[in-house]
Every structure is written in structure tokens, then in C-alpha cells.
Design a protein around this motif. Structure first.
Motif, PDB file in Angstrom:
ATOM      1  N   ILE A  65     -18.373 -45.061   9.649  1.00 54.64           N
ATOM      2  CA  ILE A  65     -19.536 -46.474   9.458  1.00 54.64           C
ATOM      3  C   ILE A  65     -19.035 -47.008   8.280  1.00 54.64           C
ATOM      4  N   PRO A  66     -18.498 -48.984   8.425  1.00 55.21           N
ATOM      5  CA  PRO A  66     -18.782 -49.103   7.193  1.00 55.21           C
ATOM      6  C   PRO A  66     -19.717 -48.898   6.340  1.00 55.21           C
ATOM      7  N   GLU A  67     -20.077 -49.025   5.193  1.00 53.41           N
ATOM      8  CA  GLU A  67     -20.601 -49.086   4.036  1.00 53.41           C
ATOM      9  C   GLU A  67     -21.477 -50.250   4.162  1.00 53.41           C
ATOM     10  N   ASP A  68     -21.128 -51.392   4.114  1.00 59.26           N
ATOM     11  CA  ASP A  68     -22.342 -52.852   4.209  1.00 59.26           C
ATOM     12  C   ASP A  68     -22.170 -52.336   5.232  1.00 59.26           C
ATOM     13  N   HIS A  69     -22.445 -51.418   7.017  1.00 57.26           N
ATOM     14  CA  HIS A  69     -23.154 -52.012   8.272  1.00 57.26           C
ATOM     15  C   HIS A  69     -24.451 -51.864   7.836  1.00 57.26           C
ATOM     16  N   PRO A  70     -25.408 -52.968   8.762  1.00 59.43           N
ATOM     17  CA  PRO A  70     -27.031 -53.038   8.144  1.00 59.43           C
ATOM     18  C   PRO A  70     -27.505 -51.484   8.495  1.00 59.43           C
ATOM     19  N   ARG A  71     -26.687 -50.611   9.493  1.00 60.40           N
ATOM     20  CA  ARG A  71     -27.601 -49.606   9.204  1.00 60.40           C
ATOM     21  C   ARG A  71     -26.899 -48.374   8.692  1.00 60.40           C
ATOM     22  N   SER A  72     -26.084 -48.371   7.901  1.00 58.15           N
ATOM     23  CA  SER A  72     -25.598 -47.302   6.943  1.00 58.15           C
ATOM     24  C   SER A  72     -26.030 -47.403   5.719  1.00 58.15           C
ATOM     25  N   GLU A 109     -38.642 -51.614  15.624  1.00 57.82           N
ATOM     26  CA  GLU A 109     -38.404 -52.757  16.076  1.00 57.82           C
ATOM     27  C   GLU A 109     -37.647 -53.835  14.740  1.00 57.82           C
ATOM     28  N   GLY A 110     -36.537 -53.359  14.444  1.00 60.67           N
ATOM     29  CA  GLY A 110     -35.518 -53.686  13.174  1.00 60.67           C
ATOM     30  C   GLY A 110     -36.463 -53.515  11.931  1.00 60.67           C
ATOM     31  N   ARG A 111     -37.656 -52.717  11.664  1.00 64.65           N
ATOM     32  CA  ARG A 111     -37.793 -52.198  10.545  1.00 64.65           C
ATOM     33  C   ARG A 111     -37.327 -51.423   9.548  1.00 64.65           C
ATOM     34  N   ILE A 112     -36.633 -50.449  10.579  1.00 65.27           N
ATOM     35  CA  ILE A 112     -35.382 -49.574   9.447  1.00 65.27           C
ATOM     36  C   ILE A 112     -34.168 -50.309   8.581  1.00 65.27           C
ATOM     37  N   CYS A 113     -33.933 -51.795   9.529  1.00 67.06           N
ATOM     38  CA  CYS A 113     -32.591 -52.222   9.885  1.00 67.06           C
ATOM     39  C   CYS A 113     -33.405 -53.304   8.002  1.00 67.06           C
ATOM     40  N   ARG A 114     -33.928 -53.453   7.688  1.00 64.65           N
ATOM     41  CA  ARG A 114     -34.764 -54.384   6.828  1.00 64.65           C
ATOM     42  C   ARG A 114     -35.316 -53.566   5.730  1.00 64.65           C
ATOM     43  N   GLU A 115     -35.639 -52.767   5.909  1.00 66.55           N
ATOM     44  CA  GLU A 115     -35.755 -51.693   4.764  1.00 66.55           C
ATOM     45  C   GLU A 115     -34.219 -50.827   3.835  1.00 66.55           C
ATOM     46  N   ILE A 116     -33.342 -51.492   4.844  1.00 65.29           N
ATOM     47  CA  ILE A 116     -32.190 -51.160   4.582  1.00 65.29           C
ATOM     48  C   ILE A 116     -31.499 -52.065   3.516  1.00 65.29           C
ATOM     49  N   ALA A 117     -31.642 -53.813   4.370  1.00 59.25           N
ATOM     50  CA  ALA A 117     -31.257 -54.474   3.919  1.00 59.25           C
ATOM     51  C   ALA A 117     -31.372 -54.554   2.599  1.00 59.25           C
ATOM     52  N   LEU A 171     -13.681 -53.023  -9.614  1.00 57.13           N
ATOM     53  CA  LEU A 171     -12.354 -52.318  -8.798  1.00 57.13           C
ATOM     54  C   LEU A 171     -12.743 -52.407  -6.495  1.00 57.13           C
ATOM     55  N   ARG A 172     -14.159 -52.205  -6.671  1.00 57.81           N
ATOM     56  CA  ARG A 172     -14.327 -52.818  -5.158  1.00 57.81           C
ATOM     57  C   ARG A 172     -13.781 -53.963  -4.611  1.00 57.81           C
ATOM     58  N   SER A 173     -14.504 -54.585  -5.099  1.00 56.40           N
ATOM     59  CA  SER A 173     -14.274 -56.337  -5.164  1.00 56.40           C
ATOM     60  C   SER A 173     -12.681 -56.905  -5.691  1.00 56.40           C
ATOM     61  N   LEU A 174     -12.262 -56.548  -5.635  1.00 53.77           N
ATOM     62  CA  LEU A 174     -10.759 -56.651  -6.309  1.00 53.77           C
ATOM     63  C   LEU A 174      -9.865 -56.257  -5.331  1.00 53.77           C
ATOM     64  N   LEU A 175     -10.492 -55.049  -4.345  1.00 52.83           N
ATOM     65  CA  LEU A 175      -9.192 -54.768  -3.255  1.00 52.83           C
ATOM     66  C   LEU A 175     -10.001 -54.824  -2.064  1.00 52.83           C
ATOM     67  N   PRO A 176      -8.953 -55.077  -0.095  1.00 49.50           N
ATOM     68  CA  PRO A 176      -8.924 -55.309   0.511  1.00 49.50           C
ATOM     69  C   PRO A 176     -10.196 -54.571   0.742  1.00 49.50           C
ATOM     70  N   ARG A 177     -10.661 -54.792   2.127  1.00 41.16           N
ATOM     71  CA  ARG A 177     -11.662 -53.312   3.159  1.00 41.16           C
ATOM     72  C   ARG A 177     -10.694 -51.877   3.035  1.00 41.16           C
ATOM     73  N   ASP A 178      -9.326 -52.447   3.473  1.00 49.45           N
ATOM     74  CA  ASP A 178      -8.661 -50.947   4.101  1.00 49.45           C
ATOM     75  C   ASP A 178      -7.953 -50.559   3.033  1.00 49.45           C
ATOM     76  N   ALA A 179      -8.254 -51.109   1.789  1.00 50.33           N
ATOM     77  CA  ALA A 179      -7.484 -50.379   0.388  1.00 50.33           C
ATOM     78  C   ALA A 179      -7.801 -48.837   0.734  1.00 50.33           C
ATOM     79  N   GLY A 184     -20.700 -42.112  -5.706  1.00 48.67           N
ATOM     80  CA  GLY A 184     -22.322 -43.016  -5.507  1.00 48.67           C
ATOM     81  C   GLY A 184     -21.992 -44.516  -6.054  1.00 48.67           C
ATOM     82  N   THR A 185     -21.052 -45.380  -6.682  1.00 47.49           N
ATOM     83  CA  THR A 185     -20.825 -46.368  -6.769  1.00 47.49           C
ATOM     84  C   THR A 185     -20.436 -46.924  -6.188  1.00 47.49           C
ATOM     85  N   PHE A 186     -19.231 -46.715  -4.721  1.00 48.74           N
ATOM     86  CA  PHE A 186     -17.514 -47.228  -4.439  1.00 48.74           C
ATOM     87  C   PHE A 186     -18.351 -46.801  -3.252  1.00 48.74           C
ATOM     88  N   PRO A 187     -17.694 -48.784  -2.821  1.00 51.85           N
ATOM     89  CA  PRO A 187     -18.232 -48.549  -1.235  1.00 51.85           C
ATOM     90  C   PRO A 187     -17.128 -49.062  -0.424  1.00 51.85           C
TER      91      PRO A 187
END
Length: 573
Positions: free
Chosen positions: A237-244, A335-343, A372-380, A395-398
Motif C-alpha cells: 500500500i503506498p505509504e502516502d495513502h490516507p489509511r496507511s 465516519e472518517g475519524r481514523i483517516c483524519r487522525e492519520i492525516a 533522498l526520497r524527495s529526489l527519487l521518483p515513486r517507482d525507484a 522508519g524514515t524512507f516512505p
């Protein structure tokens, strides 16, 4: 079909969809490598057979196909074993083609003759022996089926030299599909009932659920659930997914995952083992209700007693579950509480990183990996070795794409990262590939850069450089109160080593240099070594928690001895 045993073997490989064979040719398997040379297969010649195992493993992880390596008897097999062990514990489908000495001469003391079948047997799902040339396609096909069936893993095929050289006629070969796994409808119904009644469900997925992103996302929507992964499952699951919430859900995992999963009374774990590394030395609390689903029945309920278990393939279980839950009334949706708390927690974490001061005397692992993450494409594709850098990455690299983080999770073999990067680059030449390693990993595998050059597969190596075995040093300090010279490494001149290996060399000595140096190195068209000077004592949250939990579980007498030793040091200065 007619031909030599070697040509028949290669025909089976082609029909199984094999593209690459990793290894080193020798006198015993010249016929096999000649048949490979004349085929559509790509032989990748490594500098050491251990790397062949790591590359076959990484190829399997990154592509989802079976990795194949071919070695000579004796030293070829023994050199390979670390790669086979890594594939076994990290569930990678692999076929090892072990040439054996001739079996038609009945003479003892042949060169390279050892009991290699007995040697490799504990490290593979099964050893297949070919003793008659007519059975070669059938036996080899069964080996591929076994590698794929159930929990994927390595198998070995023992092929005497005389079988490769002999000629014969063979039946036409068609690949065999994996054997199906049974499905217990009663247990499935019980799991559905528990999920429908749960106050708050959390979903925890491992590598066994790779490829099931769409079903996991739909399931999470139906259950209004957060999603955490194991270390090897990152990217499912992409780690910027609202539920990740990232990896883990205990003290050693992502802090967001730990906080969010405290709200969950029920955890649905799919395709995972709850192994020592994934759980930070088993340091997580059992939720009120734990449901464990895995294709390997032997892992169910082993490290945490589950309330319900089901042996099932995630590719079968998840579509069935989504289909059933879509027509059910599910209680307690937030009713969206989990996603709001994750965000909210993700925003706080991002702001915290931005507030961290820049180091002037060394390089912060957090800033280094964040940029490094900011400089690489998503599929690197990123690979790691075993070591403290591996857990900084955790712990640090999405991670945003499935099969894009290749890391030696349960076997923890040093020397995995660079060979794995070479294999990934060969498989996906259009994608950037970065090997993140430590000093020990570079010393163990730097010669595989020559394989990358030979194959036209440029990789980027990011070295966490501090001349220490940082993870081992931290364990020494945790248990003994101080480190020792046994964890210090003598390193070569890295600029000279880079020149010798035709690597472009870059150095980062403080945080202010990170962005500019990384951008230049990543933009280079050839292979590079980026030497980042990491503070000697820098360890991440995962290692802090894991070492603490591991120390607490030592026998009381041993802990008392460590405490007495530390008290004596304090008293005597």
C-alpha cells in the motif's frame, strides 16, 4: 524434443518464463552455460556465487517471477548458501541448478565431490534429483511448481554432469500451475462475523499479500480500517495513502502505526509470520481479537496466539472477504475519524522533521533519507543490507510502490544490498536503483559493482559510513555498558576504491551538502558511490526498542551479571 540434457534443461527454463540465470560457469557445467549462451536466456556472471543467490532472490522479489541460479558442485554450492538462506526465510521463489559430479563412473574422490544434497536440504523446500535424462523436464517442472506453491521459497535441483552431456528424446513440456491451497468455509464465516462486530479493525499485511493492493484498499474502506505492513510488506500500500500508517504496530514500528492501532480492538493480519525482525523482538501487545490468515499453516498462531486462524492464499481470501463484506452491515464505522487522525499524525511527523536542526559535523540519517526520497521518483527501487541503516530506511524512507524495497528481513545477510540492486537494475533498466548499505555491506559485496558494469546496469550506492558495526556496537553498549574494538572496521580509501571499480565518488560530510550532492549523484549516468558520514552512535527508534526488549528477555542471571559489570565500571571509573 531431442537434444542434450543441457539443451532440454534450457528449453524448460524458457517455457517457464525464465529470463536471467545468475552464476559462474565451471568445468562441470560448461555444457549448461553453452546451452544458455545459445538460448534466449541472459546469463549474468557474478564475482562470487553468494551474490548469485542474492541476485536470484532480488529478481524474484522485484518481478514476482522465479529467480534462477546455476552453480558448480562443491565450492559453488557452499558459496551460494547465504543467498539460499535469505530466500528461504524471506519467502522468495528460487530454483538452484546444482551441477553434481558424474554419477556414471562410480569412482570415489572426484574433484568437488561433497554431500551437497544433504548440505542444502535444510535450506530449501525440497531437493529434486535428476538421475535419468528422460525425466529431466518432468522433475525440473516439479521444482518450479514447488517453488511457487504455498509460501514461495527456494528449491534445489541436483543434476550430475553426465546428464547435462548425454543426449535423448523428451516429451513436450508445459509449465505446471501452483497447487491450490484448501479453504475452510466454516473458519472463513467465523472471521467475517468477528470483523462485522468489531468496534475498530486494523489491517496488518505482510509480503504474502503482495499484489493485492486493490482488494486491501477496498477492504479498508469497507471496515474503515487503518493499514500497517511488515517491513518486507512495505509498498503493498503506498505509504502516502490516507489509511496507511507505515510498518509495524508495536513500539519498534512507525510511531503513527503504534498510536493508531491502540484504537483497534481487532487486528486482521494477512500474509505475515510475526517474526522477530518484523515485530522488534516480538515487542508488541496482542489486541483484544487477533485474526491471522496465511498461506502457510505452520506460521499461524506461532508467535502470538490468534483468536481465529485460516490457512488461505491472500489472492483467494481477500476477494472473497471483500465480496462478502460488501453485502453486510458493518457496525461501528468511525465516519472518517481514523483517516483524519492519520492525516494529523502525518502532518506532525513531517513538521517534526522540518524542525530538526542541521548537523554541521556529520550527516543526519533522517535528513539524508528524507531528501533522498524527495529526489527519487515513486517507482525507484531501493535495496538495503543488514545493519542500522536498514532500520533507518524502515522508519524514515516512505515506500510508494509494491516490490520497490528489497531488504534482507529475516535472514539478515550482510552483503545483500549491492547484488540485489544489480539484479533489480537488470530487471528494470528504466527505473532508478539505489543500494543503501553500511561499511560491512560494502566490504562484503563491492566487487559486484563489476557485474553491474559488465551488464550495463548502473546503480547508485549510498554508504552509511562510520567505520563501525553500528547495530552490534549498540547491542554491546546495551548489554555490557560499553562498546569494544571488535565492532570497529578498517576501511579502504573509498575514493581510491571507487576509482578502481570505475565508480564516480561523491562525499557528504554535513547536512548542508545533502541535497546538492545527492542530486548530482542521482543524475549521473554511470554507477556511483555516495559516502555519507554518519555519526558513530546514531541508532533509530526501532533498534532502541528492539535492543531493550531483547535485553529484558535475557535470563535473569545474565542480566544481573551485566548490571554488576556496569556498576563496577562506574565505581572504578
Amino acid at each position: 524434443m531431442k537434444g542434450s540434457g543441457a539443451s532440454a534443461l534450457v528449453t524448460v527454463l524458457e517455457r517457464e518464463g525464465v529470463e536471467v540465470v545468475y552464476g559462474i560457469p565451471g568445468v562441470r557445467n560448461i555444457a549448461l552455460y553453452e546451452a544458455i549462451r545459445r538460448s534466449t536466456l541472459r546469463p549474468v556472471l557474478v564475482t562470487n556465487e553468494r551474490a548469485a543467490g542474492f541476485m536470484a532472490d532480488a529478481y524474484a522479489r522485484s518481478t514476482g517471477k522465479v529467480g534462477v541460479c546455476a552453480v558448480i558442485p562443491g565450492p559453488g554450492v557452499t558459496n551460494l548458501l547465504s543467498g539460499v538462506g535469505e530466500a528461504l526465510l524471506d519467502s522468495s521463489p528460487m530454483v538452484v541448478l546444482m551441477t553434481a559430479v558424474r554419477k556414471d563412473r562410480h569412482r570415489p574422490f572426484q574433484a568437488q565431490e561433497i554431500p551437497q544434497v544433504d548440505l542444502v536440504k535444510p535450506l530449501v523446500k525440497r531437493v529434486f534429483r535428476i538421475r535419468q535424462i528422460a525425466t529431466l523436464p518432468e522433475v525440473l517442472g516439479s521444482a518450479f511448481r514447488t517453488a511457487r506453491t504455498g509460501e514461495p521459497g527456494p528449491v534445489a535441483v541436483d543434476i550430475p554432469e553426465n546428464i547435462l552431456l548425454d543426449s535423448g528424446s523428451f516429451p513436450d513440456y508445459e509449465p505446471l500451475p501452483p497447487l491450490p491451497v484448501g479453504f475452510d468455509e466454516k473458519k472463513f464465516a467465523e472471521i467475517v462475523a468477528l470483523l462485522c462486530k468489531a468496534r475498530q479493525v486494523g489491517i496488518y499485511v505482510g509480503y504474502g499479500a503482495v499484489g493485492a493492493r486493490g482488494f486491501i484498499e477496498t477492504l479498508a474502506e469497507l471496515l474503515d480500517a487503518p493499514i500497517a505492513t511488515t517491513i518486507s510488506g512495505r509498498g503493498i500500500i503506498p505509504e502516502d495513502h490516507p489509511r496507511s500508517v507505515g510498518f509495524g504496530f508495536g513500539p519498534a514500528g512507525n510511531p503513527i502505526a503504534e498510536e493508531i492501532f491502540r484504537l483497534c480492538d481487532t487486528v486482521l493480519a494477512i500474509g505475515c509470520k510475526f517474526g522477530e525482525v518484523a515485530t522488534g523482538a516480538y515487542g508488541f501487545r496482542k489486541p483484544r481479537c487477533l485474526i491471522h490468515v496465511d498461506i502457510n499453516g505452520e506460521v499461524l498462531g506461532r508467535n502470538r496466539m490468534a483468536d481465529r486462524t485460516l490457512r488461505a492464499d491472500a489472492a483467494v481470501f481477500l476477494p472473497r472477504l471483500v465480496d462478502v463484506l460488501a453485502s453486510r452491515q458493518i457496525e461501528g464505522k468511525s465516519e472518517g475519524r481514523i483517516c483524519r487522525e492519520i492525516a494529523r499524525l502525518k502532518e506532525e511527523a513531517t513538521a517534526h522533521i522540518a524542525r530538526l536542526p542541521e548537523r554541521q559535523e556529520a550527516v543526519s540519517p533522517i535528513h539524508l533519507l528524507h531528501r533522498l526520497r524527495s529526489l527519487l521518483p515513486r517507482d525507484a527501487i531501493v535495496t538495503t543490507d543488514s545493519g542500522s541503516h536498514q532500520f533507518w530506511v524502515a522508519g524514515t524512507f516512505p515506500v510508494y510502490e509494491s516490490r520497490s524495497l528489497l531488504t534482507p528481513t529475516d535472514f539478515q545477510a550482510t552483503g545483500f544490498g549491492i547484488p540485489a540492486a544489480v539484479a533489480a537494475k537488470i530487471a528494470f533498466p528504466e527505473r532508478p536503483v539505489v543500494a543503501i548499505t553500511g561499511d560491512a555491506g560494502l566490504l562484503a559485496a563491492s566487487m559486484e559493482v563489476l557485474t553491474a558494469i559488465r551488464e550495463g546496469a548502473p546503480i547508485k550506492i549510498l554508504l552509511f559510513h562510520n567505520r563501525r558495526l553500528t547495530m552490534v556496537r549498540a547491542a554491546e553498549e546495551e548489554r555490557q555498558g560499553q562498546g569494544s574494538e571488535m565492532t570497529e572496521r578498517l576501511m579502504p580509501d573509498l575514493e581510491a576504491l571507487s576509482a578502481a571499480l570505475s565508480l564516480r565518488h561523491f562525499r557528504i560530510e554535513r547536512d548542508a551538502q545533502i541535497t546538492e550532492v545527492l542530486a548530482s549523484a542521482l543524475d549521473a549516468s554511470d554507477s556511483v558511490l555516495i559516502e555519507a558520514h554518519i555519526p558513530e552512535a546514531e541508532i533509530d527508534r526501532y533498534l532502541q526498542e528492539r535492543l531493550g526488549v531483547a535485553s529484558e528477555r535475557l535470563p535473569f542471571s545474565l542480566r544481573l551479571r551485566y548490571l554488576a559489570r556496569e556498576a563496577w565500571r562506574v565505581v572504578t571509573g
